[in-house]
Write a protein that holds these residues in place. Structure first.
Motif, mmCIF file in Angstrom:
data_model
loop_
_atom_site.group_PDB
_atom_site.id
_atom_site.type_symbol
_atom_site.label_atom_id
_atom_site.label_comp_id
_atom_site.label_asym_id
_atom_site.label_seq_id
_atom_site.Cartn_x
_atom_site.Cartn_y
_atom_site.Cartn_z
ATOM 1 N N GLY A 66 0.831 -1.200 0.000
ATOM 2 C CA GLY A 66 0.000 0.000 0.000
ATOM 3 C C GLY A 66 0.861 1.243 0.000
ATOM 4 O O GLY A 66 1.837 1.343 -0.748
ATOM 5 N N ASP A 67 0.509 2.171 0.886
ATOM 6 C CA ASP A 67 1.284 3.409 1.020
ATOM 7 C C ASP A 67 2.168 3.322 2.265
ATOM 8 O O ASP A 67 1.714 2.850 3.313
ATOM 9 C CB ASP A 67 0.329 4.608 1.152
ATOM 10 N N PRO A 68 3.415 3.807 2.166
ATOM 11 C CA PRO A 68 4.348 3.623 3.291
ATOM 12 C C PRO A 68 4.015 4.434 4.540
ATOM 13 O O PRO A 68 4.402 4.050 5.641
ATOM 14 C CB PRO A 68 5.700 4.060 2.722
ATOM 15 N N PHE A 69 3.326 5.571 4.375
ATOM 16 C CA PHE A 69 3.032 6.397 5.554
ATOM 17 C C PHE A 69 1.600 6.192 6.043
ATOM 18 O O PHE A 69 1.051 7.030 6.752
ATOM 19 C CB PHE A 69 3.280 7.889 5.242
ATOM 20 N N PHE A 70 0.985 5.073 5.665
ATOM 21 C CA PHE A 70 -0.402 4.807 6.055
ATOM 22 C C PHE A 70 -0.427 3.482 6.815
ATOM 23 O O PHE A 70 -0.468 2.414 6.209
ATOM 24 C CB PHE A 70 -1.262 4.751 4.787
ATOM 25 N N TYR A 71 -0.315 3.552 8.146
ATOM 26 C CA TYR A 71 -0.348 2.367 9.021
ATOM 27 C C TYR A 71 0.665 1.305 8.597
ATOM 28 O O TYR A 71 0.322 0.118 8.539
ATOM 29 C CB TYR A 71 -1.746 1.732 9.027
ATOM 30 N N SER A 72 1.884 1.727 8.321
ATOM 31 C CA SER A 72 2.858 0.760 7.824
ATOM 32 C C SER A 72 4.031 0.583 8.786
ATOM 33 O O SER A 72 4.454 1.541 9.449
ATOM 34 C CB SER A 72 3.362 1.263 6.470
ATOM 35 N N ILE A 108 -0.226 3.134 -3.892
ATOM 36 C CA ILE A 108 -1.694 3.078 -3.862
ATOM 37 C C ILE A 108 -2.108 2.294 -2.618
ATOM 38 O O ILE A 108 -1.738 1.127 -2.467
ATOM 39 C CB ILE A 108 -2.246 2.399 -5.123
ATOM 40 N N SER A 109 -2.834 2.947 -1.750
ATOM 41 C CA SER A 109 -3.240 2.282 -0.511
ATOM 42 C C SER A 109 -4.357 1.278 -0.778
ATOM 43 O O SER A 109 -5.214 1.493 -1.636
ATOM 44 C CB SER A 109 -3.716 3.330 0.488
ATOM 45 N N SER A 110 -4.365 0.219 0.039
ATOM 46 C CA SER A 110 -5.444 -0.777 -0.066
ATOM 47 C C SER A 110 -6.799 -0.125 0.186
ATOM 48 O O SER A 110 -7.819 -0.579 -0.321
ATOM 49 C CB SER A 110 -5.215 -1.902 0.939
ATOM 50 N N ALA A 111 -6.825 0.961 0.971
ATOM 51 C CA ALA A 111 -8.105 1.628 1.259
ATOM 52 C C ALA A 111 -8.708 2.156 -0.042
ATOM 53 O O ALA A 111 -9.899 1.973 -0.315
ATOM 54 C CB ALA A 111 -7.881 2.761 2.242
ATOM 55 N N LYS A 149 -8.290 -9.045 0.480
ATOM 56 C CA LYS A 149 -7.137 -9.232 -0.421
ATOM 57 C C LYS A 149 -7.343 -8.531 -1.757
ATOM 58 O O LYS A 149 -7.208 -9.138 -2.835
ATOM 59 C CB LYS A 149 -6.881 -10.724 -0.637
ATOM 60 N N VAL A 150 -7.648 -7.259 -1.693
ATOM 61 C CA VAL A 150 -7.921 -6.528 -2.928
ATOM 62 C C VAL A 150 -6.717 -6.568 -3.872
ATOM 63 O O VAL A 150 -5.572 -6.495 -3.430
ATOM 64 C CB VAL A 150 -8.333 -5.059 -2.617
ATOM 65 N N SER A 151 -7.016 -6.790 -5.119
ATOM 66 C CA SER A 151 -6.037 -6.804 -6.230
ATOM 67 C C SER A 151 -5.007 -7.934 -6.140
ATOM 68 O O SER A 151 -4.042 -7.934 -6.884
ATOM 69 C CB SER A 151 -5.363 -5.434 -6.411
ATOM 70 N N GLY A 194 -9.653 -12.853 6.999
ATOM 71 C CA GLY A 194 -8.240 -12.716 7.332
ATOM 72 C C GLY A 194 -7.836 -11.275 7.627
ATOM 73 O O GLY A 194 -8.661 -10.354 7.623
ATOM 74 N N TYR A 195 -6.542 -11.102 7.862
ATOM 75 C CA TYR A 195 -5.996 -9.793 8.245
ATOM 76 C C TYR A 195 -6.140 -8.759 7.120
ATOM 77 O O TYR A 195 -6.398 -7.577 7.377
ATOM 78 C CB TYR A 195 -4.520 -9.981 8.615
ATOM 79 N N LEU A 196 -6.004 -9.207 5.865
ATOM 80 C CA LEU A 196 -6.047 -8.239 4.762
ATOM 81 C C LEU A 196 -7.494 -8.000 4.332
ATOM 82 O O LEU A 196 -7.908 -8.334 3.223
ATOM 83 C CB LEU A 196 -5.195 -8.723 3.580
ATOM 84 N N SER A 197 -8.270 -7.450 5.236
ATOM 85 C CA SER A 197 -9.691 -7.203 4.976
ATOM 86 C C SER A 197 -10.059 -5.792 5.422
ATOM 87 O O SER A 197 -9.642 -5.339 6.494
ATOM 88 C CB SER A 197 -10.553 -8.178 5.776
ATOM 89 N N THR A 198 -10.864 -5.157 4.596
ATOM 90 C CA THR A 198 -11.286 -3.785 4.871
ATOM 91 C C THR A 198 -12.800 -3.703 4.714
ATOM 92 O O THR A 198 -13.357 -4.324 3.812
ATOM 93 C CB THR A 198 -10.590 -2.839 3.850
ATOM 94 N N VAL A 199 -13.441 -2.952 5.585
ATOM 95 C CA VAL A 199 -14.887 -2.729 5.447
ATOM 96 C C VAL A 199 -15.107 -1.234 5.186
ATOM 97 O O VAL A 199 -14.524 -0.388 5.856
ATOM 98 C CB VAL A 199 -15.646 -3.181 6.721
HETATM 99 C C1 LIG Z 1 -1.174 -2.256 8.775
HETATM 100 S S1 LIG Z 1 -2.417 -1.743 7.639
HETATM 101 C C2 LIG Z 1 -1.442 -1.442 6.216
HETATM 102 C C3 LIG Z 1 -2.067 -0.520 5.214
HETATM 103 C C4 LIG Z 1 -1.181 -0.296 4.002
HETATM 104 N N1 LIG Z 1 -0.017 0.505 4.338
HETATM 105 C C5 LIG Z 1 -1.961 0.375 2.868
HETATM 106 O O1 LIG Z 1 -1.735 1.554 2.568
HETATM 107 O O2 LIG Z 1 -2.778 -0.320 2.266
HETATM 108 C C6 LIG Z 1 -3.154 -3.275 7.301
HETATM 109 C C7 LIG Z 1 -4.635 -3.164 7.044
HETATM 110 O O3 LIG Z 1 -4.849 -2.615 5.738
HETATM 111 C C8 LIG Z 1 -5.901 -3.284 5.081
HETATM 112 N N2 LIG Z 1 -5.357 -3.993 3.904
HETATM 113 C C9 LIG Z 1 -4.057 -4.128 3.567
HETATM 114 N N3 LIG Z 1 -3.931 -4.798 2.407
HETATM 115 C C10 LIG Z 1 -5.190 -5.082 2.008
HETATM 116 C C11 LIG Z 1 -5.728 -5.761 0.878
HETATM 117 N N4 LIG Z 1 -4.939 -6.247 -0.083
HETATM 118 N N5 LIG Z 1 -7.091 -5.876 0.770
HETATM 119 C C12 LIG Z 1 -7.906 -5.364 1.719
HETATM 120 N N6 LIG Z 1 -7.448 -4.701 2.806
HETATM 121 C C13 LIG Z 1 -6.112 -4.576 2.957
HETATM 122 C C14 LIG Z 1 -6.498 -4.270 6.086
HETATM 123 O O4 LIG Z 1 -7.562 -3.627 6.774
HETATM 124 C C15 LIG Z 1 -5.317 -4.531 7.002
HETATM 125 O O5 LIG Z 1 -5.746 -4.952 8.278
#
Ligand SMILES: C[S@@+](CC[C@H](N)C(=O)[O-])C[C@H]1O[C@@H](n2cnc3c(N)ncnc32)[C@H](O)[C@@H]1O
Length: 242
Positions: A102-108, A132-135, A205-207, A230-235
């Motif tokens: 994603g983006d380095p300055f966004f929760y990384s 490009i952030s996952s958000a 797991k977008v993209s 899983g962890y890679l999930s966004t709502v």
């Molecule tokens: C520690 S943050 C990292 C965000 C990352 N730096 C970004 O800009 O996408 C991790 C959170 O981002 C979201 N996330 C990261 N990758 C994702 C993906 N491929 N699909 C959906 N959500 C994702 C999830 O909510 C996950 O718990």
């Protein structure tokens, strides 16, 4: 000119190699060493999979482990070790990249490394390249516009105490909720109470080729979904205020 090398902290997007920026690709092919993060020594590095297809020059790839723990003391040890490994490379006159999802300055995790380097090695040059952030990728993939006009947006890393999202539902037009994972069931209950379950979309797991999953209207979630997200999930929730 500095005799030291430079570190590029590079955002590499959420999964699809084609979402890398041209700058990221060019820099990755110019540095001597590429550091890739992973959460456990035996885990596959997603970051590595994303960048490998664009690497034409053989940089040395080194993996840095950052465990998924909330133990601050434990994490400090890993960040300190990572910072000194990276600093050693730059002090030897080599350029390096640290890639991050994603983006380095966004929760990384990169931010911890960045801060450590700034504190302990202020002489070193660190350049951060956005990704490009996952958000944003999640909103695009789900076809949910994040904001228009005067709409207000909140980004919330979900905490264990799910009720804390309630005031955000009242105040904002769009909520982007990260770090959902095993808290999905609680989130669904909170959204149901607020009457917003049908307005919410879950993006997993977008993209990421073959693994992406998008569920519009969270009344459709199955028991398995509630247990296994899983962890890679966004709502993303639209609160329909306007
Ligand atoms: C520690 S943050 C990292 C965000 C990352 N730096 C970004 O800009 O996408 C991790 C959170 O981002 C979201 N996330 C990261 N990758 C994702 C993906 N491929 N699909 C959906 N959500 C994702 C999830 O909510 C996950 O718990």
């Amino acid at each position: 000119m500095s005799k030291f090398g430079k570190l590029y902290g590079i955002g590499i997007g959420p999964g699809d190699t084609e979402l890398l920026t041209i700058k990221a690709k060019n820099v990755l092919n110019s540095v001597d060493v590429i550091f890739t993060p992973r959460s456990a020594p035996k885990r596959d590095s997603i970051a590595r999979k994303i960048i490998e297809p664009v690497l034409s020059v053989r940089a040395q790839i080194r993996e840095l482990t950052f465990p998924m723990t909330k133990d601050r003391g434990e994490l400090e040890k890993y960040w300190a070790a990572a910072a000194s490994e990276v600093a050693g490379i730059l002090q030897g006159g080599k350029n390096a990249a640290f890639v991050t999802l994603g983006d380095p300055f966004f929760y990384s995790t990169y931010i911890y490394l960045y801060r450590k380097l700034k504190e302990e090695h202020p002489e070193l040059n660190v350049v951060t390249l956005p990704g490009i952030s996952s958000a944003f990728a999640s909103a695009s993939a789900a076809g949910v516009p994040i904001a228009i006009g005067d709409e207000k947006v909140a980004v919330i890393p979900l905490s264990r105490d799910i009720r804390t999202i309630r005031p955000y539902l009242d105040m904002f037009d769009t909520l982007i909720i990260l770090k959902v994972g095993d808290k999905l069931r609680g989130l669904v209950e909170a959204l149901a109470e607020a009457g917003l379950l049908t307005n919410a979309v879950l993006v997993q797991k977008v993209s990421q080729a073959g693994d992406e999953r998008i569920i519009h209207d969270l009344t459709k979630l199955t028991e398995d979904d509630l247990n296994e997200v899983g962890y890679l999930s966004t709502v993303i929730v639209k609160t329909d205020k306007q």
